[in-house]
Design an enzyme around this catalytic site. Structure first.
Site, PDB file in Angstrom:
ATOM      1  N   VAL A  79       0.636  -1.536  -0.256  1.00  0.00           N
ATOM      2  CA  VAL A  79       0.158   0.037  -0.028  1.00  0.00           C
ATOM      3  C   VAL A  79       1.237   1.401  -0.280  1.00  0.00           C
ATOM      4  CG1 VAL A  79      -2.034   0.991   1.268  1.00  0.00           C
ATOM      5  CG2 VAL A  79      -1.856  -1.166   1.454  1.00  0.00           C
ATOM      6  N   CYS A  80       1.908   1.336   1.011  1.00  0.00           N
ATOM      7  CA  CYS A  80       2.669   2.479   0.932  1.00  0.00           C
ATOM      8  C   CYS A  80       3.526   3.027  -0.450  1.00  0.00           C
ATOM      9  CB  CYS A  80       4.354   2.466   2.268  1.00  0.00           C
ATOM     10  SG  CYS A  80       3.377   1.798   3.664  1.00  0.00           S
TER      11      CYS A  80
END
Length: 179
Positions: free
Chosen positions: A50-51
């Protein structure tokens, strides 16, 4: 967790600022961007899923923050060397225009109260700090849920009006007048 109206903690962290090992690292602190708005966002770990989507979106929108006299700063608990390796190996992070801060001792995350007790990493937190060092916006999402960078920009726009802004207000629209 540190909240609205409170002074953002003093910090001085190593940061990855380029992909060239000769110029890759710099110390970044509160005074580095004196008299600017700070948009500081934290992610749990480098080399995750996600980052990089969030970091890439901040990269894509960086000029809009710069146009508003704001400096974007990203941070996680990884070292500056891990940040550099990630920048060099991930196509969406190659040309980041903002520093990736290394909160490896977890001092800033702890001072902000965003250290996840179960995972020992920074929570997915975003702060907008005014030029006087006062927290004006805080948002934290679940470790599995990415943030909305457009919303961060919208809130910065609203804060910079120094006026009352209604729900869903956007830059250029009317603000509210107190009766």
């Amino acid at each position: 967790m540190l909240g609205i109206g409170q002074k953002f903690p003093t910090f001085n962290l190593k940061a990855a600022i380029s992909n060239d090992i000769k110029t890759a690292f710099q110390d970044i602190g509160n005074d580095t961007y004196k008299d600017k708005w700070l948009v500081m966002f934290f992610w749990p770990k480098d080399f995750t899923f996600v980052c990089p989507t969030e970091i890439a979106e901040f990269r894509k929108m960086n000029q809009q923050f710069v146009d508003r006299d704001a400096q974007v700063l990203g941070a996680s608990i990884d070292s500056e060397f891990v940040h550099l390796a990630w920048r060099q190996s991930h196509k969406d992070l190659n040309d980041l225009p903002f520093p990736m801060l290394a909160d490896i001792k977890r001092e800033l995350s702890s001072a902000l109260g965003i250290l996840d007790p179960a995972e020992g990493v920074s929570q997915r937190a975003t702060y907008i700090v005014d030029p006087q060092g006062i927290v004006r916006f805080v948002m934290v999402t679940d470790l599995n849920v990415g943030r909305n960078v457009k919303e961060v920009l919208r809130v910065l726009d609203a804060l910079q009006t120094d006026e009352l802004c209604p729900c869903n207000w956007e830059k250029g629209k009317d603000t509210l007048k107190a009766a």
